[in-house]
Design an enzyme around this catalytic site. Structure first.
Site, PDB file in Angstrom:
ATOM      1  CD  GLU A   1      27.663  26.188  44.792  1.00 29.19           C
ATOM      2  OE1 GLU A   1      28.374  26.779  43.896  1.00 29.19           O
ATOM      3  OE2 GLU A   1      26.522  26.072  44.663  1.00 29.19           O
TER       4      GLU A   1
ATOM      5  CG  ASP B   1      24.356  24.091  48.925  1.00 24.97           C
ATOM      6  OD1 ASP B   1      24.091  25.062  49.257  1.00 24.97           O
ATOM      7  OD2 ASP B   1      24.537  23.932  47.376  1.00 24.97           O
TER       8      ASP B   1
END
Length: 422
Positions: free
Chosen positions: A93, A154
């Site tokens: 991330e 994500d």
């Protein structure tokens, strides 16, 4: 994403393995980092900041908040580091967000270093063979390497998106090839066909599907609509358009009071009908993950066919900000009860939503709060506040905007185009 240091770490029922990496990922964002000195930054709420000269085509765009981030968290080899934890670890991330911000700042060399470090260290040097592991750092024996192999979907979407847009604006087709390869792995490993719903993004390949319970755990904040629009344009026959439609349904069904939850679940009943239910581990709380859902909704172009619907579905948070003059730290999404004062990053994350939704009074109050805290040279910023600040103020300042197709409109790119036409 980040949870407060006092938040309990969730665990699965006895007899079930915890999803690899996800509990630890929460604790990474809950730790506060050392103080960061921020240069003054002016928010242009709704007004375009003066465009840089044509020299921006070859040089990076000045962005003090991003510069302070790189000074504190980024190494020259392309690794984004959290020095505050014993493992001094990095995450997929952190790498993906940094790549996006490097693109916004027109820093192709830094972008390249960030990506190559990610591939070499999180994907074993071969992005075609596996998705990036979410966590890398110092092991207990003192060696360095992957601490947790489970990918984070994500981050995978943001990596692919950053690569696609970098390929386009910097004329580097190799990045598009790598983005396509990455997205093919996402489709294979992280997108499931849920009975009664259809295509949906799993938070990761391992630990989120429970066949005996007919239950799938999901995270609403993993699904920014502009990214899904861009992928649908790239791959019209892929699952992206269906995923976007199901995202709108997810947001509406899980926010009965206008508040998004951090986590939710899809469960199929004995009669074969499926529905969204409160997450079996974390319940209906909306907090440090969910704040990004409002951020993505605010940045979605008003001409997107789902934009108005999504903003309406998530209107509870904006109303809470108007009433209390700050975003609450936690919300029970079923009842709408709120608790605590959200950190300054929450205010920065709400700026795009408040601007897009025309809530000028609340927008001005949050602007003042951001200027007083986020931009205070003496402020002690945790990592997550810094990231949300970069996303929220960067968009407000029109350093970047998303187009209805999902493509990125960059301030420096626009300046280059204008200069070329002269």
């Amino acid at each position: 994403m980040q949870q407060p240091a006092t938040a309990p770490r969730w665990s699965l029922p006895r007899g079930r393995p915890a999803p690899t990496g996800r509990g630890g990922r929460r604790s990474f964002l809950s730790r506060l980092l050392a103080p960061v000195t921020l240069a003054p930054l002016v928010l242009a709420l709704g007004n375009a900041v003066a465009a840089p000269s044509s020299a921006a085509c070859q040089s990076s765009a000045e962005w003090p908040l991003w510069e302070s981030f790189t000074e504190r968290f980024a190494q020259e080899d392309g690794r984004v580091v959290d020095f505050s934890v014993a493992q001094m670890h990095s995450t997929s991330e952190g790498q993906s967000y940094a790549m996006f911000f490097a693109l916004v700042a027109n820093q192709p060399e830094r972008f390249e270093r960030l990506w190559r470090w990610t591939v070499a260290n999180l994907a074993g040097g071969n992005i075609a063979a596996r998705l990036p592991a979410w966590q890398w750092g110092q092991r207990k024996d003192g060696s360095w390497g992957v601490l947790d192999n489970n990918p984070a979907s994500d981050a995978d979407l943001w990596l692919a998106y950053a690569l696609l847009e970098a390929a386009r604006v910097w004329k580097k087709p190799a990045y598009e090839t790598e983005a396509r390869t990455l997205l093919a792995r996402v489709v294979q490993d992280e997108i499931a066909d849920l009975p009664g719903l259809g295509k949906m993004l799993l938070p990761g390949p391992v630990g989120f599907v429970f066949p005996d319970q007919k239950l799938w755990r999901l995270n609403p904040s993993y699904l920014p609509l502009p990214l899904l629009r861009r992928f649908a344009q790239l791959d019209p026959k892929g699952p992206w358009q269906a995923l976007a439609q199901n995202t709108v349904r997810l947001l509406g069904d899980t926010a009965p009071r206008g508040y998004a939850p951090d986590w939710t679940a899809w469960r199929v009943a004995e009669n074969g009908k499926g529905s969204f239910v409160a997450d079996p581990q974390l319940g209906d709380v909306g907090s440090y993950d969910a704040i990004r859902t409002y951020l993505w909704a605010g940045m979605t172009p008003t001409t997107d066919p789902a934009a108005a619907t999504v903003r309406r579905q998530l209107g509870g948070m904006a109303q809470a900000v108007e009433m209390a003059e700050f975003a609450p730290e936690k919300v029970q999404t079923t009842t709408g009860s709120v608790q605590g004062v959200g950190p300054i990053g929450f205010s920065a994350a709400m700026l795009p939503y408040l601007l897009t939704d025309g809530r000028s009074a609340a927008l001005q109050l949050q602007q003042k709060r951001v200027q007083a805290r986020l931009l205070d040279p003496a402020a002690r910023l945790p990592y997550y506040d810094h990231v949300l600040g970069l996303f929220g103020t960067g968009w407000i300042e029109k350093r970047y905007q998303f187009l209805p197709t999902g493509r990125l409109q960059l301030r420096w790119e626009k300046a280059c185009t204008t200069a070329t036409k002269r």
